[in-house]
Motif scaffolding. Sequence first.
Motif, PDB file in Angstrom:
ATOM      1  N   ASP A 253       0.847  -1.192   0.000  1.00 40.96           N
ATOM      2  CA  ASP A 253       0.000   0.000   0.000  1.00 40.96           C
ATOM      3  C   ASP A 253       0.881   1.239   0.000  1.00 40.96           C
ATOM      4  O   ASP A 253       1.260   1.744   1.056  1.00 40.96           O
ATOM      5  CB  ASP A 253      -0.928  -0.039   1.229  1.00 40.96           C
ATOM      6  CG  ASP A 253      -1.999   1.035   1.184  1.00 40.96           C
ATOM      7  OD1 ASP A 253      -1.771   2.081   0.542  1.00 40.96           O
ATOM      8  OD2 ASP A 253      -3.066   0.831   1.806  1.00 40.96           O
ATOM      9  N   LYS A 254       1.195   1.731  -1.168  1.00 35.03           N
ATOM     10  CA  LYS A 254       2.143   2.833  -1.303  1.00 35.03           C
ATOM     11  C   LYS A 254       1.692   4.085  -0.558  1.00 35.03           C
ATOM     12  O   LYS A 254       2.505   4.736   0.121  1.00 35.03           O
ATOM     13  CB  LYS A 254       2.356   3.159  -2.785  1.00 35.03           C
ATOM     14  CG  LYS A 254       3.326   4.304  -3.041  1.00 35.03           C
ATOM     15  CD  LYS A 254       3.674   4.429  -4.510  1.00 35.03           C
ATOM     16  CE  LYS A 254       2.469   4.757  -5.368  1.00 35.03           C
ATOM     17  NZ  LYS A 254       2.825   4.988  -6.776  1.00 35.03           N
ATOM     18  N   GLU A 255       0.416   4.430  -0.651  1.00 35.11           N
ATOM     19  CA  GLU A 255      -0.076   5.653  -0.031  1.00 35.11           C
ATOM     20  C   GLU A 255      -0.003   5.568   1.497  1.00 35.11           C
ATOM     21  O   GLU A 255       0.495   6.489   2.162  1.00 35.11           O
ATOM     22  CB  GLU A 255      -1.522   5.947  -0.473  1.00 35.11           C
ATOM     23  CG  GLU A 255      -1.645   6.468  -1.894  1.00 35.11           C
ATOM     24  CD  GLU A 255      -1.378   5.399  -2.946  1.00 35.11           C
ATOM     25  OE1 GLU A 255      -1.564   4.192  -2.644  1.00 35.11           O
ATOM     26  OE2 GLU A 255      -0.966   5.771  -4.062  1.00 35.11           O
ATOM     27  N   GLU A 256      -0.501   4.466   2.063  1.00 39.98           N
ATOM     28  CA  GLU A 256      -0.487   4.334   3.520  1.00 39.98           C
ATOM     29  C   GLU A 256       0.941   4.221   4.042  1.00 39.98           C
ATOM     30  O   GLU A 256       1.294   4.783   5.085  1.00 39.98           O
ATOM     31  CB  GLU A 256      -1.302   3.125   3.972  1.00 39.98           C
ATOM     32  CG  GLU A 256      -1.407   3.024   5.484  1.00 39.98           C
ATOM     33  CD  GLU A 256      -2.239   1.846   5.962  1.00 39.98           C
ATOM     34  OE1 GLU A 256      -2.570   1.823   7.159  1.00 39.98           O
ATOM     35  OE2 GLU A 256      -2.549   0.955   5.142  1.00 39.98           O
TER      36      GLU A 256
ATOM     37  N   THR B 221       3.668   5.457   2.673  1.00 35.43           N
ATOM     38  CA  THR B 221       4.281   6.776   2.585  1.00 35.43           C
ATOM     39  C   THR B 221       3.806   7.666   3.720  1.00 35.43           C
ATOM     40  O   THR B 221       4.590   8.393   4.342  1.00 35.43           O
ATOM     41  CB  THR B 221       3.953   7.430   1.227  1.00 35.43           C
ATOM     42  OG1 THR B 221       4.440   6.596   0.177  1.00 35.43           O
ATOM     43  CG2 THR B 221       4.589   8.801   1.112  1.00 35.43           C
ATOM     44  N   TYR B 222       2.504   7.594   4.027  1.00 31.34           N
ATOM     45  CA  TYR B 222       1.948   8.417   5.098  1.00 31.34           C
ATOM     46  C   TYR B 222       2.537   8.015   6.451  1.00 31.34           C
ATOM     47  O   TYR B 222       2.999   8.874   7.211  1.00 31.34           O
ATOM     48  CB  TYR B 222       0.421   8.281   5.124  1.00 31.34           C
ATOM     49  CG  TYR B 222      -0.189   8.911   6.352  1.00 31.34           C
ATOM     50  CD1 TYR B 222      -0.299  10.295   6.467  1.00 31.34           C
ATOM     51  CD2 TYR B 222      -0.645   8.108   7.412  1.00 31.34           C
ATOM     52  CE1 TYR B 222      -0.845  10.878   7.599  1.00 31.34           C
ATOM     53  CE2 TYR B 222      -1.191   8.684   8.549  1.00 31.34           C
ATOM     54  CZ  TYR B 222      -1.289  10.064   8.640  1.00 31.34           C
ATOM     55  OH  TYR B 222      -1.819  10.638   9.762  1.00 31.34           O
TER      56      TYR B 222
END
Length: 252
Positions: A63-66, A68-69
């Motif tokens: 999960d790239k977005e999570e 990164t966050y």
Amino acid sequence: MTKTALITGASSGIGKACAHTFAEQGYHLILVGRRAALLEQLADQLKTSHTIEVKVLQVDVRDKEELTYKLGTLSPQWKKVDVLINNAGLSQGLDPIDKGNTDDWDTMIDTNIKGLLYVTKIVSTWMVERKKGHIINIGSIAGKEVYANGNVYCATKHAVDALNKAMRIDLLPHGIKVTGIHPGAVETEFSIVRFKGDEARAKKVYDGFEPLVAQDIAEAIWFAVSRPAHVNVNDMLIMPTAQANGNLIKRD
């Protein structure tokens, strides 16, 4: 000065063994994985047994977005990662190419290659800023040889082997070490995951010989990390004594 290691796939197997090994050496730890309860249990155990700090990040490396966050929300102190252990990885199925499950293929590619890249992109940026660090990528004998019905899994681990070499070139100007660790047969949850919970089938993989255990690999990783600053262990292929290559195992 206390150092920090970030370990993916830290809830079990090689990742968990690395957490114990590095905690014993006084490292603060960032434990990354999908299973929050197991990560929290491990963190509590390590903090009780050692004078270290432990940060838990529940996230799937796919999960790239999570990812990164959550990595982005770490404080500046926690971003001073000295050692990154890219351990998260898996195999799904053991079918010939014409009978392969494309969902399984996506899971392996997204975890073993893309997940490793997502984590490395972020953490290597922190290392570049500090002009130091050590990246450990967990490969496999499957990244050196191809075996029957291993097709896509072998392809993902061959990609990891290529990325080891590419990272070493790209990060050379910044003084960052890169080491590839390639185990043969290691008895962890690996085969249970490959066979989707079929523990009886998974157990048969290790019948008749003594496989490696997770601690064997953790100790090899620590050896690579503990070398002097001017020494980098580029590549390490580790096999059980009973295993000659990806296909040949002496069974009693």
